[in-house]
Design an enzyme around this catalytic site. Structure first.
Site, PDB file in Angstrom:
ATOM      1  N   SER A  75     -54.904 -17.335  13.939  1.00 25.58           N
ATOM      2  CA  SER A  75     -53.705 -17.810  13.472  1.00 25.58           C
ATOM      3  C   SER A  75     -52.653 -17.558  14.486  1.00 25.58           C
ATOM      4  CB  SER A  75     -53.453 -16.790  12.162  1.00 25.58           C
ATOM      5  OG  SER A  75     -51.991 -17.049  12.146  1.00 25.58           O
TER       6      SER A  75
ATOM      7  N   HIS B 135     -55.740 -22.117  13.286  1.00 26.00           N
ATOM      8  CA  HIS B 135     -54.979 -21.864  11.986  1.00 26.00           C
ATOM      9  C   HIS B 135     -53.450 -21.575  12.427  1.00 26.00           C
ATOM     10  CE1 HIS B 135     -54.872 -20.454   7.690  1.00 26.00           C
ATOM     11  NE2 HIS B 135     -53.810 -19.911   8.178  1.00 26.00           N
TER      12      HIS B 135
ATOM     13  N   ASP C  86     -49.827 -21.576  10.339  1.00 27.30           N
ATOM     14  CA  ASP C  86     -49.084 -20.807   9.075  1.00 27.30           C
ATOM     15  C   ASP C  86     -47.754 -21.705   9.041  1.00 27.30           C
ATOM     16  OD1 ASP C  86     -51.104 -19.208   8.076  1.00 27.30           O
ATOM     17  OD2 ASP C  86     -50.725 -18.104   9.925  1.00 27.30           O
TER      18      ASP C  86
ATOM     19  N   MET D 284     -44.528 -21.785   6.802  1.00 23.28           N
ATOM     20  CA  MET D 284     -43.900 -21.115   5.869  1.00 23.28           C
ATOM     21  C   MET D 284     -42.562 -21.632   5.652  1.00 23.28           C
ATOM     22  SD  MET D 284     -44.934 -17.340   6.771  1.00 23.28           S
ATOM     23  CE  MET D 284     -46.778 -16.864   7.103  1.00 23.28           C
TER      24      MET D 284
ATOM     25  N   HIS E 298     -52.268 -24.369   7.200  1.00 23.58           N
ATOM     26  CA  HIS E 298     -52.091 -23.683   5.864  1.00 23.58           C
ATOM     27  C   HIS E 298     -50.567 -24.051   5.378  1.00 23.58           C
ATOM     28  CE1 HIS E 298     -51.879 -19.498   4.037  1.00 23.58           C
ATOM     29  NE2 HIS E 298     -52.133 -20.318   3.098  1.00 23.58           N
TER      30      HIS E 298
ATOM     31  N   MET F 173     -47.673 -23.079   3.374  1.00 27.22           N
ATOM     32  CA  MET F 173     -47.089 -21.947   2.313  1.00 27.22           C
ATOM     33  C   MET F 173     -45.732 -22.393   2.212  1.00 27.22           C
ATOM     34  SD  MET F 173     -48.608 -18.677   4.218  1.00 27.22           S
ATOM     35  CE  MET F 173     -48.914 -19.551   5.578  1.00 27.22           C
TER      36      MET F 173
ATOM     37  N   MET G 152     -56.530 -16.010  -0.148  1.00 29.26           N
ATOM     38  CA  MET G 152     -55.711 -15.258   0.573  1.00 29.26           C
ATOM     39  C   MET G 152     -56.078 -13.670   0.269  1.00 29.26           C
ATOM     40  SD  MET G 152     -53.757 -16.956   2.251  1.00 29.26           S
ATOM     41  CE  MET G 152     -52.883 -15.817   3.112  1.00 29.26           C
TER      42      MET G 152
ATOM     43  N   GLY H 126     -46.904 -14.542   3.820  1.00 29.21           N
ATOM     44  CA  GLY H 126     -45.590 -14.415   4.425  1.00 29.21           C
ATOM     45  C   GLY H 126     -45.654 -13.944   5.577  1.00 29.21           C
ATOM     46  N   PHE H 127     -46.640 -12.975   6.061  1.00 30.37           N
ATOM     47  CA  PHE H 127     -46.345 -12.406   7.136  1.00 30.37           C
ATOM     48  C   PHE H 127     -47.791 -12.062   7.815  1.00 30.37           C
ATOM     49  CE2 PHE H 127     -42.957 -11.241   4.345  1.00 30.37           C
ATOM     50  CZ  PHE H 127     -41.752 -11.473   5.154  1.00 30.37           C
TER      51      PHE H 127
ATOM     52  N   ASP I  51     -58.126 -15.350   4.486  1.00 30.46           N
ATOM     53  CA  ASP I  51     -57.085 -15.225   5.443  1.00 30.46           C
ATOM     54  C   ASP I  51     -56.159 -14.117   5.187  1.00 30.46           C
ATOM     55  OD1 ASP I  51     -54.628 -15.758   7.002  1.00 30.46           O
ATOM     56  OD2 ASP I  51     -54.297 -17.522   5.841  1.00 30.46           O
ATOM     57  N   GLY I  52     -56.154 -13.047   6.055  1.00 28.47           N
ATOM     58  CA  GLY I  52     -55.256 -12.178   5.827  1.00 28.47           C
ATOM     59  C   GLY I  52     -56.007 -10.556   6.127  1.00 28.47           C
ATOM     60  N   GLY I  53     -55.365  -9.885   7.201  1.00 25.70           N
ATOM     61  CA  GLY I  53     -55.926  -8.536   7.274  1.00 25.70           C
ATOM     62  C   GLY I  53     -57.472  -8.402   7.748  1.00 25.70           C
TER      63      GLY I  53
ATOM     64  N   GLY J 154     -55.276 -13.499  12.776  1.00 21.71           N
ATOM     65  CA  GLY J 154     -54.000 -13.375  13.630  1.00 21.71           C
ATOM     66  C   GLY J 154     -53.707 -12.214  14.451  1.00 21.71           C
ATOM     67  N   SER J 155     -53.031 -11.090  13.966  1.00 17.90           N
ATOM     68  CA  SER J 155     -52.940  -9.873  14.862  1.00 17.90           C
ATOM     69  C   SER J 155     -54.461  -9.339  15.293  1.00 17.90           C
ATOM     70  CB  SER J 155     -52.076  -8.772  14.040  1.00 17.90           C
ATOM     71  OG  SER J 155     -52.728  -8.677  12.700  1.00 17.90           O
TER      72      SER J 155
HETATM   73  C1  DX5 Z   1     -50.287 -14.788   6.161  1.00 18.54           C
HETATM   74  C2  DX5 Z   1     -50.909 -15.835   6.797  1.00 18.54           C
HETATM   75  C3  DX5 Z   1     -51.874 -15.641   7.707  1.00 18.54           C
HETATM   76  C4  DX5 Z   1     -51.710 -14.607   8.902  1.00 18.54           C
HETATM   77  C5  DX5 Z   1     -52.846 -13.489   9.243  1.00 18.54           C
HETATM   78  O1  DX5 Z   1     -49.200 -15.428   5.191  1.00 18.54           O
HETATM   79  O2  DX5 Z   1     -51.214 -16.901   6.051  1.00 18.54           O
HETATM   80  O3  DX5 Z   1     -52.678 -16.508   8.236  1.00 18.54           O
HETATM   81  O4  DX5 Z   1     -51.118 -15.065  10.062  1.00 18.54           O
HETATM   82  O5  DX5 Z   1     -52.616 -12.604  10.163  1.00 18.54           O
HETATM   83  P1  DX5 Z   1     -53.157 -11.302   9.951  1.00 18.54           P
HETATM   84  O6  DX5 Z   1     -54.627 -11.861  10.541  1.00 18.54           O
HETATM   85  O7  DX5 Z   1     -52.459 -10.752  11.028  1.00 18.54           O
HETATM   86  O8  DX5 Z   1     -53.121 -10.705   8.986  1.00 18.54           O
HETATM   87 ZN    ZN Z   2     -52.533 -18.389   6.982  1.00 20.48          ZN
END
Ligand code: DX5
Ligand code: ZN
Length: 224
Positions: A7, A32, A34, A36, A65, A67, A136, A141-142, A174-176, A196-197
């Site tokens: 991401s 990916h 995102d 928003m 994606h 959102m 998810m 959101g973040f 997706d996420g964490g 992402g991170s």
């Molecule tokens: C969250 C996004 C994710 C996010 C993932 O709202 O849809 O794609 O960027 O980031 P990490 O991998 O850092 O949770």
């Molecule tokens: Zn995403």
């Protein structure tokens, strides 16, 4: 084979082109993106302009994606910008069948995403039509949030549903996601992993993506 979809939300946006090239060279399978809107989710990020710019610097498929509330209003913009997979949230689409059908008619792969608290039963009459489900594992959101553990059970159940029906659907989570938990997410049945991170906050993208793929393979071998 597991796929990694980094991401770009956690990339350095002042060097976005270089960052995208770097993850492509590091072995990413998708990019990916995102989107928003500050309405469906409490954050504003990327629009079609950035999708168009990303398309210029990579050959990898763009996994977009959305959102955003009322995504139907913007589907054409994201399709024209070069999205290869366009994912909408079930929570934002009162006419989900129409939305998914429209995306596919335009020659783009269609995905549906579910928030952590949205039941798999909302896929009952749409699963057979989609190319991807995006589960998810954080509240959208973040970037940088913690993986919500009961997502594992949801992935397991969805994997059973997909296999039982012989559907050709990618199960994306997706996420964490990071190198500490990707193995158990793969074991649960996911085959695409957004991170992402977990990638951009590491020094060596190639090393991280290679390790992620090794862990996915390990999980897959144990299941075989
Ligand atoms: C969250 C996004 C994710 C996010 C993932 O709202 O849809 O794609 O960027 O980031 P990490 O991998 O850092 O949770
Ligand atoms: Zn995403």
């Amino acid at each position: 084979m597991g796929k990694i979809s980094p991401s770009i939300l956690s990339a350095d946006f002042s060097r976005l082109g270089e960052e995208i090239k770097a993850i492509e060279e590091a072995g990413a399978d998708y990019i990916h993106i995102d989107v928003m809107d500050g309405h469906f989710v409490p954050n504003i990020t990327i629009g079609p302009l950035i999708v168009k710019a990303a398309k210029k610097v990579t050959k990898l498929p763009l996994d977009v994606h959305l959102m955003i509330s009322d995504p139907d209003r913007y589907l054409d913009d994201f399709i024209e910008a070069g999205s290869d997979i366009l994912t909408v949230h079930a929570e934002t689409c009162p006419h989900l069948n129409r939305t998914i059908t429209y995306i596919k008619e335009k020659g783009v792969k269609a995905g549906v995403s579910l928030n952590p608290s949205t039941s798999l039963s909302s896929l009952d009459y749409i699963l057979e039509f989609v190319d991807m489900v995006l589960i998810m594992s954080v509240n959208p959101g973040f970037g940088g949030q913690k993986f919500i553990e009961n997502t594992i059970q949801k992935i397991e159940l969805l994997r059973i549903l997909i296999d039982k029906n012989n559907f050709d659907i990618e199960l994306n989570v997706d996420g964490g996601i990071n190198t500490d938990n990707i193995e158990k997410i793969a074991k649960a049945g996911a085959n695409v992993f957004v991170s992402g991170s977990g990638i951009f906050n590491t020094e060596d993208y190639k090393k991280t993506i290679t390790l992620m793929k090794d862990l996915i393979n390990k999980a897959n071998q144990m299941m075989a």
